[in-house]
Design a protein around this motif. Sequence first.
Motif, PDB file in Angstrom:
ATOM      1  N   PHE A  75       0.814  -1.210   0.000  1.00  0.00           N
ATOM      2  CA  PHE A  75       0.000   0.000   0.000  1.00  0.00           C
ATOM      3  C   PHE A  75       0.851   1.264   0.000  1.00  0.00           C
ATOM      4  N   ALA A  76       1.912   1.299   0.804  1.00  0.00           N
ATOM      5  CA  ALA A  76       2.774   2.480   0.831  1.00  0.00           C
ATOM      6  C   ALA A  76       3.423   2.706  -0.524  1.00  0.00           C
ATOM      7  N   SER A  77       3.863   1.634  -1.145  1.00  0.00           N
ATOM      8  CA  SER A  77       4.521   1.737  -2.448  1.00  0.00           C
ATOM      9  C   SER A  77       3.574   2.266  -3.525  1.00  0.00           C
ATOM     10  N   SER A  78       2.388   1.677  -3.609  1.00  0.00           N
ATOM     11  CA  SER A  78       1.447   2.108  -4.652  1.00  0.00           C
ATOM     12  C   SER A  78       0.948   3.524  -4.397  1.00  0.00           C
ATOM     13  N   ARG A  79       0.737   3.876  -3.116  1.00  0.00           N
ATOM     14  CA  ARG A  79       0.307   5.230  -2.762  1.00  0.00           C
ATOM     15  C   ARG A  79       1.358   6.263  -3.172  1.00  0.00           C
ATOM     16  N   PHE A  80       2.619   5.934  -2.910  1.00  0.00           N
ATOM     17  CA  PHE A  80       3.736   6.817  -3.256  1.00  0.00           C
ATOM     18  C   PHE A  80       3.800   7.057  -4.763  1.00  0.00           C
ATOM     19  N   LEU A  81       3.755   5.986  -5.539  1.00  0.00           N
ATOM     20  CA  LEU A  81       3.888   6.120  -6.991  1.00  0.00           C
ATOM     21  C   LEU A  81       2.654   6.756  -7.625  1.00  0.00           C
ATOM     22  N   LYS A  82       1.484   6.524  -7.042  1.00  0.00           N
ATOM     23  CA  LYS A  82       0.259   7.129  -7.582  1.00  0.00           C
ATOM     24  C   LYS A  82       0.323   8.643  -7.477  1.00  0.00           C
ATOM     25  N   HIS A  83       0.923   9.137  -6.398  1.00  0.00           N
ATOM     26  CA  HIS A  83       1.031  10.592  -6.234  1.00  0.00           C
ATOM     27  C   HIS A  83       2.108  11.191  -7.131  1.00  0.00           C
ATOM     28  N   TRP A  84       3.298  10.594  -7.118  1.00  0.00           N
ATOM     29  CA  TRP A  84       4.441  11.239  -7.771  1.00  0.00           C
ATOM     30  C   TRP A  84       4.521  10.957  -9.270  1.00  0.00           C
ATOM     31  N   ARG A  85       4.069   9.801  -9.727  1.00  0.00           N
ATOM     32  CA  ARG A  85       4.070   9.451 -11.152  1.00  0.00           C
ATOM     33  C   ARG A  85       5.371   9.873 -11.849  1.00  0.00           C
ATOM     34  N   PRO A  86       6.517   9.367 -11.412  1.00  0.00           N
ATOM     35  CA  PRO A  86       7.785   9.788 -12.035  1.00  0.00           C
ATOM     36  C   PRO A  86       7.899   9.286 -13.466  1.00  0.00           C
ATOM     37  N   ASP A  87       8.651  10.019 -14.264  1.00  0.00           N
ATOM     38  CA  ASP A  87       8.923   9.600 -15.636  1.00  0.00           C
ATOM     39  C   ASP A  87      10.066   8.597 -15.698  1.00  0.00           C
ATOM     40  N   LEU A  88      10.894   8.571 -14.663  1.00  0.00           N
ATOM     41  CA  LEU A  88      12.050   7.679 -14.596  1.00  0.00           C
ATOM     42  C   LEU A  88      12.425   7.486 -13.135  1.00  0.00           C
ATOM     43  N   ALA A  89      12.859   6.279 -12.791  1.00  0.00           N
ATOM     44  CA  ALA A  89      13.362   5.995 -11.439  1.00  0.00           C
ATOM     45  C   ALA A  89      14.845   5.675 -11.521  1.00  0.00           C
ATOM     46  N   VAL A  90      15.632   6.361 -10.695  1.00  0.00           N
ATOM     47  CA  VAL A  90      17.082   6.157 -10.657  1.00  0.00           C
ATOM     48  C   VAL A  90      17.459   5.720  -9.245  1.00  0.00           C
ATOM     49  N   PHE A  91      17.974   4.512  -9.129  1.00  0.00           N
ATOM     50  CA  PHE A  91      18.415   3.997  -7.834  1.00  0.00           C
ATOM     51  C   PHE A  91      19.938   4.116  -7.755  1.00  0.00           C
ATOM     52  N   ALA A  92      20.429   4.545  -6.592  1.00  0.00           N
ATOM     53  CA  ALA A  92      21.873   4.705  -6.405  1.00  0.00           C
ATOM     54  C   ALA A  92      22.414   3.596  -5.516  1.00  0.00           C
ATOM     55  N   GLU A  93      23.447   2.952  -5.992  1.00  0.00           N
ATOM     56  CA  GLU A  93      24.280   2.000  -5.255  1.00  0.00           C
ATOM     57  C   GLU A  93      23.617   0.644  -5.035  1.00  0.00           C
ATOM     58  N   GLY A  94      22.532   0.535  -4.251  1.00  0.00           N
ATOM     59  CA  GLY A  94      22.015  -0.821  -4.070  1.00  0.00           C
ATOM     60  C   GLY A  94      20.875  -0.957  -3.088  1.00  0.00           C
TER      61      GLY A  94
END
Length: 431
Positions: free
Chosen positions: A115-134
């Motif tokens: 739920f936290a994950s889907s709620r977060f992405l529903k609000h922000w709707r990023p065009d790209l996700a960049v993860f650093a390191e690991g």
Amino acid sequence: MIPASFLYRSVTGLIAPALPLVLQRRVKAGKEDPARLQERAGYASRPRPKGPLIWMHGASVGESQVLLLLHDALRKERPDLSTLITTQTLTSAELIARKPIEGLIHQMAPLDTPFASSRFLKHWRPDLAVFAEGDIWPNLIADLDKARIPRMLVNARMTQKSFEGWMRAPNLAKKLFTGFEPILAANLKTSDVLKQITRKRIKMTGNIKFAAPPLPADDAELAHLKTIIADRPVLAAISTHPGEEALMARVMSRASEKLEQKPLMIIAPRHPERGPSIRSELSNTDTYLRSEGGMPTPDQSVWICDTLGELGLWIRLANLVYLGGGVPGTGIFGHNPIEPLKLERYVISQPDVSNFKQEFADMCKANAAELVETEDALLGAALPWLEDRQHYQPDLGKLQSYLAGDAPLIAARDAVLRVMSKKAPTEKASP
């Protein structure tokens, strides 16, 4: 057999109702900001900006520094890009909040529950996700893929311990890491293990942290503190963890018996909130606690510098640096030695530095660092510098990749720009 991804999502969904209690315990322990707990549940505290938005995620301070460098490099090429950075720790949040940065929003990372994950992405709707390191979280990755949001991994770093952990669920690891495009590895070891996990080509671009300029320092403050120190020899013990401060205090006490001038030890703990507890531990020593304000006196033996953003000051004041995090058996595996290297300070550390194995190996070969373990060995390594018998003369030819390289940052910037050039931006802002 139940797929590991399904099992993980089911279990995290089941335990989600208990997580507020866990967060409250972390608040009491000083590890969470009570004003930002809703962000941990995926509720945004800021509106989504209009236009293209890149979500960047990293665990703590080191990753934050990488992402800030990347944000700055991107804005120089594309001023229309906005960046959302999420991190896990209070220290990283404080680092980012030190000064307003145009086009940048910081949020505490959501817990990795469905739920936290889907709620977060529903609000922000990023065009790209960049993860650093690991700092990789399966629910967030699954929801990104479901929403068809491209994702990449930059400055990828993986220890042998992390690799062994992922190999307990090899199918899940392959699914998660294969979906990153591209993967830009910080070192050859990580490149090799990620090839083993993904069976795909991994680009070894190098460590973005090397592109950072030398840590800054306020010139007026530096000059004033130098007048207080005068001719005293100084050791800066930076990024220290519990136990290391007491160890180095013993080393400096023994050194003082051999020195003409009373030595000074500057302690800059990895977690600044430990400042008062360090002072209590060193109660037999005359100490100055930076967070309480004021100025140190010329005769104090230890300065506990429990603040953020002043590390460049403490390194510049020192004859040499003790870099914490390398004590065998602690599971920390060392900290980045390149910051003192760029300020031309010799580094001593303890031997369990596998997170920065290549960096330390190169610096030791170039006479810019030394790894020692016992109290006697630490004293022996520090004393020539405190006595001013040893002078900094490394073989800089062996260190050029660390001192003059922004290629890793440029590679990450260009990878992001290639993806964003193909994206139709989400123009609508969130309330």
